[in-house]
Design a protein around this motif. Structure first.
Motif, PDB file in Angstrom:
ATOM      1  N   GLU A  68       0.132  -6.105  10.964  1.00 27.45           N
ATOM      2  CA  GLU A  68      -0.775  -6.618  11.380  1.00 27.45           C
ATOM      3  C   GLU A  68      -1.548  -7.858  11.696  1.00 27.45           C
ATOM      4  O   GLU A  68      -0.310  -8.620  12.162  1.00 27.45           O
ATOM      5  N   ILE A  85      -3.001   2.836   7.026  1.00 29.86           N
ATOM      6  CA  ILE A  85      -2.486   2.415   6.733  1.00 29.86           C
ATOM      7  C   ILE A  85      -0.943   3.325   5.960  1.00 29.86           C
ATOM      8  O   ILE A  85      -0.081   3.479   5.379  1.00 29.86           O
ATOM      9  N   ALA A  86      -1.551   3.942   4.734  1.00 25.09           N
ATOM     10  CA  ALA A  86      -1.246   5.512   4.036  1.00 25.09           C
ATOM     11  C   ALA A  86      -0.086   5.984   4.402  1.00 25.09           C
ATOM     12  O   ALA A  86       1.096   6.121   4.665  1.00 25.09           O
ATOM     13  N   ALA A 106      -6.147   8.502  -0.772  1.00 27.39           N
ATOM     14  CA  ALA A 106      -5.606   9.368   0.516  1.00 27.39           C
ATOM     15  C   ALA A 106      -3.700  10.277   0.088  1.00 27.39           C
ATOM     16  O   ALA A 106      -3.546  11.388   0.218  1.00 27.39           O
ATOM     17  N   ARG A 160      -9.181   1.941   5.966  1.00 19.56           N
ATOM     18  CA  ARG A 160      -7.744   0.885   6.335  1.00 19.56           C
ATOM     19  C   ARG A 160      -6.661   1.231   5.239  1.00 19.56           C
ATOM     20  O   ARG A 160      -5.163   1.334   5.516  1.00 19.56           O
ATOM     21  N   GLY A 161      -7.157   1.560   4.105  1.00 24.44           N
ATOM     22  CA  GLY A 161      -5.708   1.771   2.772  1.00 24.44           C
ATOM     23  C   GLY A 161      -5.835   2.860   3.584  1.00 24.44           C
ATOM     24  O   GLY A 161      -4.132   3.174   3.396  1.00 24.44           O
ATOM     25  N   ALA A 162      -6.375   3.427   4.031  1.00 21.77           N
ATOM     26  CA  ALA A 162      -6.512   5.498   3.959  1.00 21.77           C
ATOM     27  C   ALA A 162      -4.811   5.691   5.285  1.00 21.77           C
ATOM     28  O   ALA A 162      -4.128   6.167   5.123  1.00 21.77           O
ATOM     29  N   VAL A 216       2.613   4.053   6.949  1.00 20.63           N
ATOM     30  CA  VAL A 216       3.339   4.381   6.410  1.00 20.63           C
ATOM     31  C   VAL A 216       4.478   5.556   5.558  1.00 20.63           C
ATOM     32  O   VAL A 216       5.347   5.179   5.403  1.00 20.63           O
ATOM     33  N   SER A 217       4.117   6.304   4.878  1.00 19.30           N
ATOM     34  CA  SER A 217       4.050   7.689   4.140  1.00 19.30           C
ATOM     35  C   SER A 217       5.390   8.448   5.445  1.00 19.30           C
ATOM     36  O   SER A 217       5.607   9.575   4.972  1.00 19.30           O
ATOM     37  N   TYR A 276       0.580   4.543  -2.421  1.00 20.74           N
ATOM     38  CA  TYR A 276       1.054   5.899  -2.160  1.00 20.74           C
ATOM     39  C   TYR A 276       1.259   6.605  -2.848  1.00 20.74           C
ATOM     40  O   TYR A 276       1.429   7.897  -3.063  1.00 20.74           O
ATOM     41  N   LEU A 289       1.526  -1.144  -0.239  1.00 17.23           N
ATOM     42  CA  LEU A 289       0.004   0.120   0.011  1.00 17.23           C
ATOM     43  C   LEU A 289       1.110   1.450   0.267  1.00 17.23           C
ATOM     44  O   LEU A 289       0.209   2.279  -0.794  1.00 17.23           O
ATOM     45  N   VAL A 293       4.956  -0.615   9.631  1.00 17.52           N
ATOM     46  CA  VAL A 293       3.917  -1.351  10.268  1.00 17.52           C
ATOM     47  C   VAL A 293       3.372  -2.690  10.359  1.00 17.52           C
ATOM     48  O   VAL A 293       3.770  -4.051   9.667  1.00 17.52           O
ATOM     49  N   GLN A 326      -8.536  -1.896   0.573  1.00 17.71           N
ATOM     50  CA  GLN A 326      -7.694  -1.192   0.915  1.00 17.71           C
ATOM     51  C   GLN A 326      -6.709   0.044  -0.030  1.00 17.71           C
ATOM     52  O   GLN A 326      -5.984   0.380   0.293  1.00 17.71           O
ATOM     53  N   GLY A 371      -8.068   2.689  -1.007  1.00 22.97           N
ATOM     54  CA  GLY A 371      -8.256   3.811   0.507  1.00 22.97           C
ATOM     55  C   GLY A 371      -7.111   4.961   0.025  1.00 22.97           C
ATOM     56  O   GLY A 371      -6.415   6.085   0.542  1.00 22.97           O
ATOM     57  N   ALA A 372      -5.652   3.806   0.085  1.00 20.16           N
ATOM     58  CA  ALA A 372      -4.177   4.128  -0.249  1.00 20.16           C
ATOM     59  C   ALA A 372      -4.264   5.256  -1.032  1.00 20.16           C
ATOM     60  O   ALA A 372      -3.381   6.134  -1.464  1.00 20.16           O
TER      61      ALA A 372
END
Lengths: 172, 172
Positions: B102, B90-91, A91, B86-88, B94-95, A50, A46, B100, A84, A87-88
């Motif tokens: 799980e 995690i972004a 974002a 969840r994707g947003a 990670v950014s 991103y 992800l 991370v 997911q 979503g990334a």
């Protein structure tokens, strides 16, 4: 006005950038972002998506973004993975202060080919024609360009109404 | 070592920050990030979650992150929404260059209460005890603190093995 269209996917996310001036569409760039080896784990993948979207934004500076809506896969695990990834990607777009609009694959096909039941090769062919390309980009990139074209059309409808109303007022 | 735990959700995302020194756990902060009015549209709400997580990271500077795995809802639409949230999130993690990890809700419950079949109030009560709090934080914040505690325990297992092996070597 420069648009970026996105066709989100966990393995591969397609992007397409176009410039829109009145009715004129100009191809700027398109391609795919690969999340890489599944063994790297989901957060890492992800992060790659991103970061990839961020780099595309930093390179082409679009002013508005459009992303394809996700259809609900029969496999809930696939739906979750795709969600997911989406979503990334969203974002990345929103954190760059881009307005983001969403379009279903059906609406994209209707805008590009004229029917929601169009097959993928038809979309690719029409994207190629509309952007006057010598060859159609790959499937994910074509889909992303299709989303950008659909969004640009959609944004022009209120504009067209406004100018029609303005010209009616001028005539009175 | 400072950990952030996240319990992701589209409407409400819980977070919990703890400090870990050997066996000692210290509560730092916890709370929730609300994505706001659904009428704002999904991209805007995901942007709010992303930005909210970024602000928590900027405030507490955790060194490692852990996030609860999503269980597949019977409603595929809910699974998709949760996946995007969840994707947003995690972004955002990670950014900020955070590693991370799980953990499933089952593993979190096993780590905190000792059984995967523990009910929510049991998790809340144990989180309260483990962190020596005068009252249990709300459900989402407790879950997030639970994820952080689980991750900290998990990270200590390889460490414990390494030190056990080292002490065996010293004895020889």
């Amino acid at each position: 006005m420069r648009w970026i269209g996105i066709d989100p996917g966990l393995r591969t996310t397609g992007f397409g950038v176009i410039d829109v001036e009145g009715q004129k569409l100009t191809y700027v760039a398109s391609g795919t972002i690969e999340s890489g080896d599944p063994a790297k784990g989901l957060p890492d993948r992800l992060g790659t998506l991103y970061q990839g979207v961020k780099e595309v934004l930093d390179t082409y500076h679009p002013e508005s973004a459009a992303i394809e809506e996700v259809f609900l896969n029969v496999n809930p695990r696939s739906t979750l993975m795709l969600g997911q990834a989406r979503g990334a990607v969203i974002a990345a777009l929103v954190s760059a202060s881009l307005p983001v609009s969403e379009f279903s694959a059906l609406r994209v096909k209707q805008a590009i080919v004229g029917t929601g039941r169009a097959a993928k090769p038809q979309v690719q062919e029409m994207v190629k024609r509309l952007l006057r390309l010598s060859r159609a980009p790959g499937s994910d990139a074509s889909d992303a360009l299709g989303v950008a074209i659909c969004a640009a059309h959609h944004a022009q409808i209120p504009q067209a109404i406004t100018s029609a109303l303005a010209s009616r007022k001028r005539k009175r």
